[in-house]
Design an enzyme around this catalytic site. Sequence first.
Site, PDB file in Angstrom:
ATOM      1  N   HIS A  68      63.258  -1.043  54.853  1.00  0.00           N
ATOM      2  CA  HIS A  68      62.150  -1.904  54.452  1.00  0.00           C
ATOM      3  C   HIS A  68      61.778  -1.597  52.992  1.00  0.00           C
ATOM      4  O   HIS A  68      61.659  -2.496  52.181  1.00  0.00           O
ATOM      5  CB  HIS A  68      60.953  -1.694  55.383  1.00  0.00           C
ATOM      6  CG  HIS A  68      59.791  -2.612  55.097  1.00  0.00           C
ATOM      7  ND1 HIS A  68      58.660  -2.634  55.843  1.00  0.00           N
ATOM      8  CD2 HIS A  68      59.602  -3.516  54.120  1.00  0.00           C
ATOM      9  CE1 HIS A  68      57.814  -3.538  55.349  1.00  0.00           C
ATOM     10  NE2 HIS A  68      58.357  -4.084  54.304  1.00  0.00           N
ATOM     11  N   GLU A 117      59.756  -5.769  46.664  1.00  0.00           N
ATOM     12  CA  GLU A 117      59.696  -4.309  46.791  1.00  0.00           C
ATOM     13  C   GLU A 117      59.651  -3.639  45.419  1.00  0.00           C
ATOM     14  O   GLU A 117      58.949  -2.653  45.216  1.00  0.00           O
ATOM     15  CB  GLU A 117      60.885  -3.794  47.611  1.00  0.00           C
ATOM     16  CG  GLU A 117      60.809  -4.179  49.089  1.00  0.00           C
ATOM     17  CD  GLU A 117      59.609  -3.544  49.794  1.00  0.00           C
ATOM     18  OE1 GLU A 117      59.359  -2.341  49.603  1.00  0.00           O
ATOM     19  OE2 GLU A 117      58.920  -4.263  50.553  1.00  0.00           O
ATOM     20  N   HIS A 121      56.309  -1.630  44.641  1.00  0.00           N
ATOM     21  CA  HIS A 121      56.481  -0.181  44.803  1.00  0.00           C
ATOM     22  C   HIS A 121      57.389   0.458  43.755  1.00  0.00           C
ATOM     23  O   HIS A 121      57.111   1.552  43.272  1.00  0.00           O
ATOM     24  CB  HIS A 121      57.057   0.114  46.197  1.00  0.00           C
ATOM     25  CG  HIS A 121      56.271  -0.469  47.316  1.00  0.00           C
ATOM     26  ND1 HIS A 121      55.021   0.003  47.667  1.00  0.00           N
ATOM     27  CD2 HIS A 121      56.524  -1.507  48.149  1.00  0.00           C
ATOM     28  CE1 HIS A 121      54.552  -0.719  48.682  1.00  0.00           C
ATOM     29  NE2 HIS A 121      55.444  -1.641  48.992  1.00  0.00           N
TER      30      HIS A 121
END
Length: 255
Positions: A68, A117, A121
């Site tokens: 993920h 992502e 992050h």
Amino acid sequence: MKPVKLQYWILGWFSMALCCWCISDEFSQGDNQPHTWKKLFLAHHWPVTVCKMSANDCQDPPDYWTIHGLWPDKGEECNRTWHFNVTEIKDLMSDMRHYWPDVLHSSLNRTQFWKHEWDKHGTCATTLQALNSQKKYFGKALELYKHIDLNSCLLKAGIKPSSSYYRMTDIKEALTKFYGVTPKIQCLLPEEGEKAQTIGQIEFCFTKEFQLRNCTTLKGESDPVQHAMKLGTKELSICSDTLPTYYPSEVQDHK
Ligand SMILES: *[C@@H]1O[C@H](CO)[C@@H](O)[C@H](O)[C@H]1NC(C)=O
Ligand SMILES: *[C@@H]1O[C@H](CO)[C@@H](O)[C@H](O)[C@H]1NC(C)=O
Ligand SMILES: *[C@@H]1O[C@H](CO)[C@@H](O)[C@H](O)[C@H]1NC(C)=O
Ligand SMILES: *[C@@H]1O[C@H](CO)[C@@H](O)[C@H](O)[C@H]1NC(C)=O
């Protein structure tokens, strides 16, 4: 390990004390460096459960745990001018497609998930030299994923997708025994008419030196970011130790 039968759990349902080792005790004080993070979460998700959360968007989910994300425990969208550029990770493409697929929207632009992502992050992880480019960030996530090798660990422990139920404590114990650290495990709560929670996500924590560590918060650390994943009305949250746990092999399940 054998899945346990549901009837053992009838009493257990009523004590839905949510496990709180992650939500817990340490609210950090004196943390005056807002952009420093202390650990990384490598989140694996179970594609069948992800699909269960958004059934219309999925076809043939992979039957192995996929990535993920790789998330610093602090900060989001740390650099909005550092744009995702898929060309930078072209050398990683076959591993990316296999181990880090966009489980939902598989027919749409696959790179959107990676862009998300990275924006959210990856741009925060870059304060570490070992992660200060897109190639290093995605490459390191793939490397840690292969190193953890969660799929074979679960198989070795006899934990396989099944129509029976597992005890969450058995899954936790098996993983802790294997890795020497306790991962953070998230589930989909039982829906109306369901008796069991459904395992959806397993997160391992790493130090900045990429050593496995417990996901629990130590004194002086910030609270873990709650990386709840919400799709429509369905949301993953820390698994309960007392509810029977379903590890589904198919999106369409028994009730
Ligand atoms: C943000 O990203 C840009 C583009 O890569 C870079 O030039 C800049 O140094 C970054 N800023 C910070 C604070 O890391
Ligand atoms: C994307 O990365 C490639 C390879 O590093 C580079 O040649 C290209 O200019 C980049 N594109 C953008 C829009 O920054
Ligand atoms: C897919 O997404 C990437 C990154 O957002 C973008 O650069 C590319 O143009 C998109 N491709 C298509 C076919 O939409
Ligand atoms: C992680 O936690 C377990 C149990 O709480 C403990 O036995 C173990 O030593 C810890 N491991 C590390 C690397 O801190």
